[in-house]
Structure formats: structure tokens, C-alpha cells
Design an enzyme around this catalytic site. Structure first.
Site, PDB file in Angstrom:
ATOM      1  N   ASP A 148       0.837  -1.188   0.000  1.00 36.17           N
ATOM      2  CA  ASP A 148       0.000   0.000   0.000  1.00 36.17           C
ATOM      3  C   ASP A 148       0.883   1.253   0.000  1.00 36.17           C
ATOM      4  O   ASP A 148       1.943   1.258  -0.616  1.00 36.17           O
ATOM      5  CB  ASP A 148      -0.938  -0.043   1.211  1.00 36.17           C
ATOM      6  CG  ASP A 148      -2.279   0.619   0.933  1.00 36.17           C
ATOM      7  OD1 ASP A 148      -2.325   1.862   0.907  1.00 36.17           O
ATOM      8  OD2 ASP A 148      -3.283  -0.099   0.747  1.00 36.17           O
ATOM      9  N   HIS A 191      -3.322   6.054   3.326  1.00 37.58           N
ATOM     10  CA  HIS A 191      -4.186   4.915   3.011  1.00 37.58           C
ATOM     11  C   HIS A 191      -3.671   3.635   3.670  1.00 37.58           C
ATOM     12  O   HIS A 191      -4.420   2.879   4.287  1.00 37.58           O
ATOM     13  CB  HIS A 191      -4.246   4.772   1.489  1.00 37.58           C
ATOM     14  CG  HIS A 191      -5.260   3.808   0.972  1.00 37.58           C
ATOM     15  ND1 HIS A 191      -4.966   2.489   0.715  1.00 37.58           N
ATOM     16  CD2 HIS A 191      -6.564   3.977   0.632  1.00 37.58           C
ATOM     17  CE1 HIS A 191      -6.037   1.887   0.228  1.00 37.58           C
ATOM     18  NE2 HIS A 191      -7.027   2.760   0.170  1.00 37.58           N
ATOM     19  N   SER A 408     -11.406  -1.050  -0.502  1.00 38.98           N
ATOM     20  CA  SER A 408     -10.083  -1.096   0.133  1.00 38.98           C
ATOM     21  C   SER A 408     -10.216  -1.452   1.603  1.00 38.98           C
ATOM     22  O   SER A 408      -9.451  -2.268   2.142  1.00 38.98           O
ATOM     23  CB  SER A 408      -9.378   0.254   0.004  1.00 38.98           C
ATOM     24  OG  SER A 408      -8.901   0.487  -1.283  1.00 38.98           O
TER      25      SER A 408
END
Length: 482
Positions: A148, A191, A408
Site C-alpha cells: 500500500d 491509506h 479497500s
């Protein structure tokens, strides 16, 4: 996950086939390697970064005349990456040993909406989490590779004891490496940190008498590997993700890597059988690592006149991996009032028509760790969770948590569930997938209707197999099943 528009269809495929046939025929390349249909939409003089699959005999020296030497690299013995121009593609395809050439595509991850506590752990495991506190043994010693934007380490990923912050590494984050040129392992986007907390946050920053509830992950006992591929704007490439997956495979035995979390994706441009990104996730799966992938956020798209169907992204289109769609817990711990999100991508997969997603999990308005100063904190400031939302007497204290939505987030929930299951039982990836699909809850309404308060548009959701897969993740049932 970031939304993309897909451009496929029978007419487009005919044009692609004709274009490539003419291209190779003119060059006299009857036995040339095959090309991705995506090349049909690239101008002859345009520069393009490509991934070259070969049989292992292709020499780097043979690529010097058609590739930019500064960009030439070996990802695997049978996979090379380089930059070239479309006019050079016929010569590249004709080289001995070349099997297939693809574009090195951009990959992204993203998610946002307005805050409201999600109750994700309690929803998927009500028998264990009805008190709202994490089970610190869950997922113990199971390595989860988070591919990520990086991981920001705070007490929720260390513990509430006497540990001091140790930069990018901690007793929980055991390995960190950046595959983003010019960026360190730090999470500049925000994120990856959110995903890390969803998987294994221990709630240290929200535990105690002054807190209304504890914000924690599914498997606080898991160890994490920070394999950074998304830059500060949430962008990456196939080649970077492939490098990171390969590193997870290499570190499998050293860190007991049993799970790879891929909360990212891009449009499908070719069959999973040819796509190098799909081939790499299959390689990890066959090495004994369960790969969990976000379905995509195209459920509202009608670009193909399919009402959001056939919008699964890559590599979620691969038949082996666990592909996850997003459910809305509606701010309650019970599963009975939950509804499917409107944005979650639906199957079947484009082109190959693989039945996807495999299951769905909480993914709407998920609370997790805030990465202070990251891009998402700036661009999605409304998603900062006020301290008063989870503290009785905040006293002006800064919040430690952030809220995001998307497939996600549902992927992070599922990866945490996989780690918890593997911490209890030794299972191979096929067994993990079968167990989660078999035990997933099948209790759904036939349809639900949601109206967007901003646009006024109403979406009617069918709870069919291409929307919910095998059902709603139920970790209690999975752990009890034999």
C-alpha cells in the site's frame, strides 16, 4: 480504491485484433510474442513502459536496441520491464523467447465519506467482540504483507506500555521497504496506515475509562510488513506492485508471511491469463500466501450500460485470489440491518467472466489510525474523527483516528479475518478461501434502495451472486467450522 472508466466491448476487441494483426504482419512477425489489446489505443510515436513476459531465455543485451537502458530491469527471471515507443513494439515482440507484452499500468487506492462508527470487528465476530475489546491473541505471529502507501507507526501499532516510537519499525511492523522512487517507507498518503489499523490495530489510543469505545483491528496479534508501492498521491504501477509481491514471497519463511493485502487496483485490459499482475498474485497464492484483493469502487458506473456489473478491477479479476466487496454496517454491531454499498464493483470480471466478488465485508465509514500530515488528512479533512466522538472528556485532545470507505477497507477487514483464522488453524490459501465462502452469511434482502443525498440519484441494489458473492464475512462461523 480509485475509480477508473473501462472501455471494452465486442467492437473494441475486433478493432484491437485487426490492429495488432496488421502490425505484426507488416513486420513479418508470424511467430512473435503476443501483445495486450491495450496497445491498439496507443499512438505509434508514443513512449510506453512495458512488461515483457519471456520463457527465461531472453537476454538483457537483446533489449538494448529497443528499450531505454535506464529503465530496463528484471522483475523475475521471466519478467522484464522497460520503456520504449510503440514503433519499437514489433521488434520487441519478435525477440527470441518473448511470450507476451503488456503495458506497465498505473494502479491506485483511495476512499472517503462522512464519519459514523462502523463496528466492523463486532459485525464479523459478534461472539468474541460483544464487549468491544480486541482479542490480542487473534492472528498472533501471522505475518501480513500490506502492499500500500506505507505505515505510520503509533501506539495502536506498538502497544500501550513503555514502548517508545521506533520510526517505521516496531515490535508489530517488522519489515519496511519502499518501491516508490524517491520516497522513504513513511506513509505520505495515509491509506496504508488506515489499512494497517483495520487489520491489526490494538486500540491503545482509545482504551481506558475516558473512552466511549475502543477502535481496533480484527487481528491485533498479527505482525505487519510495510511494502510501500503507493506514492503521496496514491499512485503506483504494475511493476512496483509486482516487485512488492515478490518481496513478500521472498520473506515468507523469515516472517511467516501468510497474507497479502492488496487494497488497490486498476481497470482490466487483458485476460488474467496474460496479465503480469494477475500472474504474480497467482505465484504468491501457489507459494502458500492467501492474497486478499479489493473488488473496486465502480458499482455506480453505468459506462458500459451494465448498471455497475462487470466492473471488477485487476488483480481482483484473478480466479484464485479472495476478491472482496464492501458492505455498510450502518453504525450498528448487528448484521441484520446492514446493506450493500452502492459503489462496490460487481461481477463477472470483464473479458474472462469470472464469478466475482468472492464475498463482502464491512467497508463503509471505517474508523482506523490517522496518519497525521498525510495527503488524505489534508484532502479529506472532514473525515478526521473528532476526539469527542470516542472520548467522554476529550479536553481538546487531538484525534488519533480517521475514517475512510471503499472496497479497500473491506479488504483490510477480510485480511484481518484471514490472519485470525490462520492464527487458530493451519490452512492453505484454497482452504482459507473455501472456509470463508462456505461460512459467509447468506441472510440478505432481495433488494435495497439508497438515495444519494448530494445528487438525489436513487440506486436499487440486487443481492445476487455478482454483487455479494458467497455472502457476508462471518469470522465466528469460519473459526467454528471444521
Amino acid at each position: 480504491m480509485m475509480e477508473f472508466r473501462l472501455h471494452t466491448g465486442s467492437r473494441a476487441r475486433r478493432v484491437v485484433t485487426k490492429y495488432l494483426s496488421t502490425l505484426l504482419a507488416v513486420a513479418g512477425l508470424a511467430n512473435a510474442g503476443t501483445l495486450s489489446p491495450q496497445f491498439a489505443n496507443i499512438a505509434p510515436d508514443q513512449s510506453v513502459q512495458v512488461l515483457i513476459q519471456d520463457d527465461g531465455s531472453l537476454l538483457l543485451s537483446a533489449l538494448n536496441s529497443v528499450c531505454s537502458p535506464a529503465t530496463l530491469a528484471v522483475l523475475l527471471p521471466t519478467l522484464k520491464v522497460c520503456a520504449t515507443t510503440m514503433s519499437q513494439i514489433p521488434g520487441l515482440a519478435s525477440l527470441p523467447g518473448v511470450i507476451h507484452i503488456s503495458v506497465d499500468n498505473q494502479v491506485q487506492g483511495n476512499g472517503s465519506t462522512l464519519p459514523a462508527y462502523d463496528y466492523a470487528p463486532q459485525t464479523i465476530q459478534p461472539n468474541s467482540y460483544n464487549a468491544g475489546m480486541p482479542n490480542f491473541a487473534q492472528g498472533k505471529n501471522i505475518g501480513v504483507a500490506i502492499i500500500d502507501s506505507g505505515i505510520y507507526v503509533n501506539n495502536d501499532l506498538i502497544g500501550s506500555g513503555s514502548w517508545s516510537l521506533l520510526g517505521s519499525l516496531s515490535p508489530r511492523v517488522v519489515y519496511a521497504e519502499s518501491f516508490v522512487p524517491g520516497e522513504s517507507v513513511d506513509d505520505l498518503y495515509g491509506h496504508g496506515t488506515h489499512i494497517a489499523g483495520t487489520i491489526a490495530g490494538n486500540g491503545a489510543n482509545s482504551t481506558g475509562a475516558n473512552y466511549l469505545f475502543t477502535i481496533h483491528g480484527i487481528a491485533p496479534g498479527a505482525t505487519l510488513l510495510n511494502l510501500k508501492v503507493l506514492d503521496k498521491l496514491g499512485r503506483s504501477s504494475d511493476s512496483s506492485v509486482i516487485r512488492a509481491i515478490e518481496r513478500a514471497i521472498q520473506l515468507k519463511d523469515l516472517y511467516n508471511v501468510k497474507v497479502i493485502n492488496l487494497s488497490l487496483g486498476r481497470p482490466v485490459f487483458e485476460s488474467y491469463k496474460d496479465d503480469p499482475l494477475c500472474r504474480e498474485v497467482e505465484r504468491a497464492w501457489l507459494k502458500g500466501i492467501t492474497v486478499v484483493v479489493a473488488a473496486g469502487n465502480f458499482g455506480r458506473s453505468n459506462a458500459l450500460n451494465t448498471s455497475g456489473y462487470a466492473t471488477i478491477t485487476a488483480p481482483a479479476n484473478d480466479p484464485l485470489v479472495i476478491t472482496v466487496g464492501a458492505m455498510n454496517t450502518r453504525g450498528t454491531p448487528q448484521r441484520s440491518d446492514d446493506l450493500m454499498t452502492t459503489y462496490s464493483s460487481k461481477g463477472p470480471s470483464p473479458g474472462d467472466h469470472i464469478l466475482k466478488p468472492d464475498l463482502i465485508a464491512p467497508g463503509n465509514r471505517i474508523f482506523s489510525i490517522l496518519d497525521p500530515g498525510a495527503t488524505l488528512e489534508t484532502t479529506e479533512a472532514a473525515n478526521l474523527i473528532p476526539s469527542a466522538a470516542y472520548m467522554k472528556n476529550p479536553g481538546g485532545q487531538d484525534s488519533k483516528y480517521f475514517m475512510l470507505s471503499g472496497t479497500s477497507m473491506a479488504t483490510g477487514v477480510t485480511s484481518g479475518a484471514v490472519a485470525a483464522l490462520l492464527g487458530q488453524q493451519s490452512l492453505n490459501p484454497d482452504q482459507v478461501k473455501a472456509r470463508l465462502m462456505k461460512t459467509a452469511s447468506k441472510a440478505f434482502p432481495r433488494t435495497s434502495s439508497i438515495t444519494d443525498t448530494i445528487t438525489g440519484q436513487t440506486f436499487v441494489i440486487q443481492y445476487d451472486i455478482f454483487t455479494v458473492g458467497a455472502g457476508y464475512l462471518d469470522l465466528d462461523a469460519a473459526m467454528a467450522s471444521l
